[in-house]
Design a protein around this motif. Structure first.
Motif, PDB file in Angstrom:
ATOM      1  N   TYR A  94     -12.980   1.640  -4.917  1.00 33.01           N
ATOM      2  CA  TYR A  94     -12.490   0.438  -4.311  1.00 33.01           C
ATOM      3  C   TYR A  94     -12.393  -0.531  -5.838  1.00 33.01           C
ATOM      4  CZ  TYR A  94     -16.602  -2.015  -5.064  1.00 33.01           C
ATOM      5  OH  TYR A  94     -17.730  -2.197  -5.766  1.00 33.01           O
ATOM      6  N   ALA A 196     -13.213   2.559   8.923  1.00 35.12           N
ATOM      7  CA  ALA A 196     -12.293   2.616   8.148  1.00 35.12           C
ATOM      8  C   ALA A 196     -12.863   3.807   7.125  1.00 35.12           C
ATOM      9  CB  ALA A 196     -12.250   1.313   7.590  1.00 35.12           C
ATOM     10  N   GLY A 322     -14.852  -6.050   3.006  1.00 27.56           N
ATOM     11  CA  GLY A 322     -13.418  -6.716   1.857  1.00 27.56           C
ATOM     12  C   GLY A 322     -12.883  -6.709   0.723  1.00 27.56           C
ATOM     13  N   TRP A 359      -3.864  -3.160  -6.500  1.00 29.49           N
ATOM     14  CA  TRP A 359      -4.593  -3.752  -5.564  1.00 29.49           C
ATOM     15  C   TRP A 359      -3.851  -5.267  -5.954  1.00 29.49           C
ATOM     16  CZ3 TRP A 359      -9.833  -2.512  -3.091  1.00 29.49           C
ATOM     17  CH2 TRP A 359      -9.728  -1.445  -3.027  1.00 29.49           C
ATOM     18  N   THR A 365      -6.110  -2.668  -0.080  1.00 31.55           N
ATOM     19  CA  THR A 365      -5.988  -0.814   0.840  1.00 31.55           C
ATOM     20  C   THR A 365      -5.928   0.280   0.213  1.00 31.55           C
ATOM     21  OG1 THR A 365      -3.292  -1.489   0.732  1.00 31.55           O
ATOM     22  CG2 THR A 365      -4.899  -2.490   2.657  1.00 31.55           C
ATOM     23  N   GLY A 366      -6.006   1.395   0.404  1.00 29.32           N
ATOM     24  CA  GLY A 366      -5.668   2.588  -0.219  1.00 29.32           C
ATOM     25  C   GLY A 366      -6.593   3.421  -0.663  1.00 29.32           C
ATOM     26  N   THR A 370      -3.268   7.371  -3.339  1.00 27.21           N
ATOM     27  CA  THR A 370      -2.647   5.862  -3.399  1.00 27.21           C
ATOM     28  C   THR A 370      -2.222   4.943  -4.145  1.00 27.21           C
ATOM     29  OG1 THR A 370      -3.494   5.238  -1.415  1.00 27.21           O
ATOM     30  CG2 THR A 370      -1.926   3.422  -1.416  1.00 27.21           C
TER      31      THR A 370
END
Length: 452
Positions: A94, A196, A322, A359, A365-366, A370
């Motif tokens: 992340y 997820a 998150g 991001w 996301t991804g 990505t």
């Protein structure tokens, strides 16, 4: 990225000739204004994958482009260095600089922290080295069911001897050797079809040495039929979960799990409501979970409370619900609700010559692939605007102006050659312990080694 990025005392400055590495994290980056002159001066802020992949694409497709990358830390690579689990040197989880708060009573109690800070702690991020989590409890709860949650659970439960040859910090390894955590619950608001994490991370957890998996077969009732309708990656993941939950174990696996001293499990249809304090009110001692049920179908499926609650005893609560980007400067537009810079295909709204990627462009996301694709798209848009003459014209001084500004403020930036010295020192320290490196975690020590 926080405004403090612009006032960081020692920036890492990447020379324009350095080729970007093949992997990095999801650290957001934004791209400063440059001109339409023959040799465009391009400034990239952030040395994560969004920054490096965009720089890579620009250099590959514009022979005259000069690209400088700026980083607020004293070392490069962002969350490639600080975000990945030490036993996963080939992947990243992340980016973004902050975490989503739980917004529940008791969140401020000792024993509660974000998974992001916990990951930064065991990976040597200087700002997280004071965390020193208390691992004297028997049970830990992780809120969130993504890959980061599984990374954290795996580090908590992996036998320390299996981590000794990784680049985990010695301080973190020392605490993990003394850890009393035997059970880790990974909690999610929704059900098995909405997790997820990915199948690779799930398989690793199921096969983790000395650890057994706890899944409630009741959570999987009727799942067999619904699995047939989901896309193939989700189908494979759900089938593995289903098999693990309901199939009878073979003799070898049954024996392995029976002898396991540690355990991990997934708790579905549970939403955090309150962190419960110890009798003296000085420490987290449990978490109250609201029991939920699902409403809606497909992407619109959401968890709603049933009115029931349950209390889960634990001494460590890690939130992995998150991440979010932060504004970088008042002059750069920012949507605080979405945590992104308003943009169209990477072009920052109403600011010609300013672009964003990662991001901070699209939200948290991804994965790395990505971000790579997204960064290439941003750089392609930038190149199109450059070719079309849509960017501010006139000569721009590029790095020389930044260098003069830093000099006027008495700031000595950390260069790439400086990083190479720190890199060599880390590798040297790691060799004695059979590790790829022993990370430097003290900023002042780094500066002393560089003679600053």
């Amino acid at each position: 990225m926080a405004p403090r990025c612009w006032r960081w005392g020692q920036w890492l400055v990447w020379p324009r000739t350095w080729p970007p590495p093949s992997r990095n994290t999801l650290t957001p980056a934004f791209y400063q204004r440059f001109s339409t002159q023959t040799t465009p001066q391009i400034c990239v802020v952030g040395s994560g994958p969004a920054g490096f992949y965009t720089a890579q694409h620009l250099l590959k497709h514009h022979n005259q482009a000069q690209v400088d990358i700026y980083e607020k830390q004293l070392v490069p690579f962002g969350l490639v260095r600080f975000g990945v689990a030490p036993d996963h040197p080939e992947v990243k989880s992340y980016g973004a600089e902050d975490h989503q708060a739980l917004g529940i009573p008791g969140e401020e109690l000792p024993g509660v922290c974000s998974a992001r800070a916990f990951v930064g702690w065991y990976n040597g991020l200087p700002e997280n080295q004071a965390l020193a989590p208390d691992l004297s409890c028997d049970t830990a709860v992780i809120l969130g069911q993504g890959n980061v949650a599984l990374d954290v659970a795996r580090i908590l439960l992996t036998p320390p001897e299996h981590l000794e040859k990784t680049d985990i910090t010695e301080a973190a390894l020392g605490l993990l050797r003394q850890s009393q955590v035997k059970t880790v619950w990974i909690v999610g608001r929704r059900g098995p079809l909405q997790v997820a994490f990915t199948i690779k991370e799930l398989r690793e957890m199921i096969q983790l040495p000395g650890t057994r998996t706890i899944l409630d077969p009741a959570d999987f009732l009727g799942l067999q039929d619904r699995i047939k309708e989901v896309p193939r990656p989700r189908k494979r993941l759900s089938e593995l979960l289903l098999r693990t939950a309901i199939e009878k174990l073979g003799p070898e696996e049954a024996s392995r799990q029976a002898s396991a001293s540690r355990a991990w499990g997934l708790r579905f249809f549970r939403s955090p409501q309150q962190v419960l304090p110890s009798p003296d009110g000085q420490q987290a001692a449990g978490i109250r979970l609201a029991v939920t049920r699902l409403e809606g179908v497909g992407e619109a499926t959401r968890a709603v409370p049933t009115g029931e609650t349950e209390d889960l005893p634990c001494g460590l609560v890690l939130s992995s619900v998150g991440y979010k980007s932060l504004p970088i400067d008042p002059s750069v537009p920012f949507d605080p609700k979405l945590g992104v810079i308003p943009n169209t295909e990477g072009r920052v709204v109403d600011v010609p010559g300013l672009y964003c990627s990662g991001w901070v462009k699209r939200g948290p996301t991804g994965v790395i692939a990505t971000t790579m694709t997204d960064s290439f798209l941003t750089s392609e848009v930038l190149l199109q605007d450059l070719k079309a003459g849509l960017l501010p014209s006139g000569p721009r001084p590029g790095y020389t102006a930044i260098q003069a500004l830093l000099s006027s403020r008495g700031i000595r930036p950390v260069s790439f050659s400086d990083w190479e010295k720190l890199d060599a020192e880390e590798v040297s320290r790691g060799q004695g312990a059979g590790k790829p490196r022993e990370k430097l975690v003290d900023s002042q020590e780094m500066l002393r080694l560089l003679g600053c």
